[in-house]
Design an enzyme around this catalytic site. Structure first.
Site, PDB file in Angstrom:
ATOM      1  CE  LYS A  33     -22.438  16.979 -53.133  1.00 17.24           C
ATOM      2  NZ  LYS A  33     -21.161  17.532 -53.543  1.00 17.24           N
ATOM      3  CE1 TYR A  37     -19.153  21.870 -55.391  1.00 16.22           C
ATOM      4  CE2 TYR A  37     -18.056  22.748 -53.441  1.00 16.22           C
ATOM      5  CZ  TYR A  37     -19.215  22.419 -54.120  1.00 16.22           C
ATOM      6  OH  TYR A  37     -20.417  22.618 -53.511  1.00 16.22           O
ATOM      7  CG  ASP A  96     -13.287  17.524 -53.082  1.00 17.11           C
ATOM      8  OD1 ASP A  96     -13.882  16.438 -52.937  1.00 17.11           O
ATOM      9  OD2 ASP A  96     -13.883  18.620 -53.132  1.00 17.11           O
ATOM     10  NE  ARG A 124     -16.963  24.058 -28.991  1.00 19.55           N
ATOM     11  CZ  ARG A 124     -16.064  24.294 -28.018  1.00 19.55           C
ATOM     12  NH1 ARG A 124     -14.880  23.702 -28.029  1.00 19.55           N
ATOM     13  NH2 ARG A 124     -16.354  25.109 -27.041  1.00 19.55           N
TER      14      ARG A 124
HETATM   15  C1  LIG Z   1     -20.669  18.888 -53.116  1.00 19.74           C
HETATM   16  C2  LIG Z   1     -19.205  18.981 -53.149  1.00 19.74           C
HETATM   17  C3  LIG Z   1     -18.493  19.670 -52.174  1.00 19.74           C
HETATM   18  C4  LIG Z   1     -19.172  20.435 -51.080  1.00 19.74           C
HETATM   19  O1  LIG Z   1     -19.952  19.642 -50.247  1.00 19.74           O
HETATM   20  P1  LIG Z   1     -21.154  20.307 -49.399  1.00 19.74           P
HETATM   21  O2  LIG Z   1     -21.489  19.267 -48.421  1.00 19.74           O
HETATM   22  O3  LIG Z   1     -22.232  20.608 -50.395  1.00 19.74           O
HETATM   23  O4  LIG Z   1     -20.599  21.553 -48.773  1.00 19.74           O
HETATM   24  C5  LIG Z   1     -17.125  19.673 -52.245  1.00 19.74           C
HETATM   25  N1  LIG Z   1     -16.469  19.041 -53.235  1.00 19.74           N
HETATM   26  C6  LIG Z   1     -17.121  18.372 -54.192  1.00 19.74           C
HETATM   27  C7  LIG Z   1     -16.339  17.686 -55.254  1.00 19.74           C
HETATM   28  C8  LIG Z   1     -18.504  18.328 -54.190  1.00 19.74           C
HETATM   29  O5  LIG Z   1     -19.141  17.678 -55.162  1.00 19.74           O
END
Ligand SMILES: *Cc1c(COP(=O)(O)O)cnc(C)c1O
Length: 391
Positions: free
Chosen positions: A208, A111, A183, A58
């Site tokens: 992404k 988001y 973010d 972990r």
């Molecule tokens: C997709 C996304 C997230 C969340 O990511 P996941 O891996 O789907 O949990 C957070 N912030 C932004 C801006 C996103 O586009």
């Protein structure tokens, strides 16, 4: 686009070199996928003294550590921890800096699932959230309270793509001892150097562009020296870890991130400029367009654009919008983005804005421009747009 992040090396060189040591991998170019929970100690002395490079599955293994080290090289912070999703990276970063009774400033264009976390889980823990207009720069100061511990930024904003003045916000926050949490999924650490612009904790939904192939869920959290101990401790206390298979895939995506992003940037701008000229379109929400009100801020702070942007159409008959979406053969319809394929979804941001207004004239769409030939994408778009019936 390349900028030195490691001594004299450009970004693409760092992407190829970082987090890799062929001598430790029996000469192989890539690390092995190390699966494991137990780590054996050679003798009682080492066990009792806790002497070993790895202690338990972990807490990291050679595959996940290679990914953390590689990401640290491009983020330029004190370290990176890995989470099982982007949303988990966001929530862990917030839990690392907030305690009961604290106050959080959250950008209104965040988001949506992040907003939901603040309104439910954080509220239950006694942490209050105030949403602020993404246009606020140093005036954010006026919203600071005694118990304000963090200001959260996401630039450009989710769905509507407003660029925030992060250096101004960070300057105000630093003077008041408030943490800046970001973010940074849209630009990634390649196109926005979060720590250089004053961000203390920067997260990426690696699902992404880091993964880039729509086949992994992963989140990353990078922190400065000051915040690294809290981030690392919170991540450990929550028992978070990434599977070695997913770490391996994310590391593979990391190597090609520079060339992929350059293509998403270029093709995205070609499509955005083309759409801007179309009679069906009211406006294109892409900060890389000279006509965009946020373009000067984007130019000042960002090194590039990803392939994600928004479009506001002129009013149309509702059924014709469905006809258009069903007509596309190259634009898939589904959540997430950052993969090799182009996507388009209709959206309504009205219910996720409380501190700013959102009154589009017609339907709104979010496009992700993938790695297909851009001429083919334009032909697909043209076929679809012809289905629209203006009202
Ligand atoms: C997709 C996304 C997230 C969340 O990511 P996941 O891996 O789907 O949990 C957070 N912030 C932004 C801006 C996103 O586009």
């Amino acid at each position: 686009m390349s900028k030195a992040t490691d001594q004299n090396h450009g970004t693409n060189t760092v992407l190829v070199q970082a987090g890799r040591d062929a001598a430790q991998q029996q000469g192989f170019v890539n690390p092995a996928v190390t699966r494991g929970s137990t780590v054996l100690y050679p003798n009682a002395e080492d066990f009792l003294a806790g002497r070993s490079r790895y202690s338990y599955g972990r807490r990291g293994n050679p595959t996940t550590n290679a990914l953390s080290a590689a990401l640290t090289a491009v983020e330029g912070g004190a370290g990176v921890v890995l989470a099982p999703s982007g949303l988990n990276a966001v929530t862990t970063a917030l839990l690392a800096v907030l305690s009961a009774g604290d106050h959080l400033l959250m950008v209104d264009t965040v988001y949506h699932p992040t907003r939901h976390f603040c309104d439910t889980t954080l509220a239950r823990l006694g942490i209050r959230t105030t949403y602020y207009d993404p246009a606020l720069g140093s005036d954010i100061r006026g919203l600071f309270e005694d118990r304000t511990r963090a200001v959260f930024v996401e630039s450009p904003g989710s769905l509507t793509f407003e660029i925030q003045d992060i250096p101004a916000i960070a300057h105000a926050a630093r003077a008041s001892g408030v943490a800046v949490v970001m973010d940074n999924t849209w630009a990634s650490p390649l196109y926005f150097k979060a720590h250089e612009h004053g961000v203390d904790i920067s997260i990426q939904a690696g699902t992404k562009y880091l993964s880039g192939h729509s086949d992994v869920m992963v989140g990353t959290i990078s922190a400065t020296e000051e915040y690294w101990p809290r981030v690392k401790e919170t991540h450990g206390n929550l028992g978070l870890c990434l599977s070695p298979d997913d770490a391996y895939l994310a590391l593979r995506g990391f190597r090609t991130m520079g060339v992929r992003l350059a293509q998403h940037h270029q093709a995205g701008l070609v499509v955005a400029r083309w759409l801007e000229q179309r009679p069906e379109v009211a406006r294109v929400m892409h900060p890389g367009l000279e006509s965009n009100p946020y373009h000067p801020l984007w130019r000042r702070d960002f090194l590039g654009a990803s392939g994600l942007f928004g479009v506001e159409l002129l009013p149309v008959e509702a059924d014709s919008l469905k006809d258009m979406l069903n007509e596309f053969s190259l634009f898939g319809m589904g959540y997430s983005w950052g993969g090799f394929e182009s996507l388009m979804i209709p959206f309504n941001a009205r219910n996720s804005r409380t501190a700013s207004t959102w009154e589009p004239a017609g339907p709104t769409l979010r496009l992700h421009i993938g790695l297909e030939d851009v001429e083919d994408l334009l032909a697909d778009l043209e076929r679809g747009l012809k289905k629209l019936k203006p009202v």
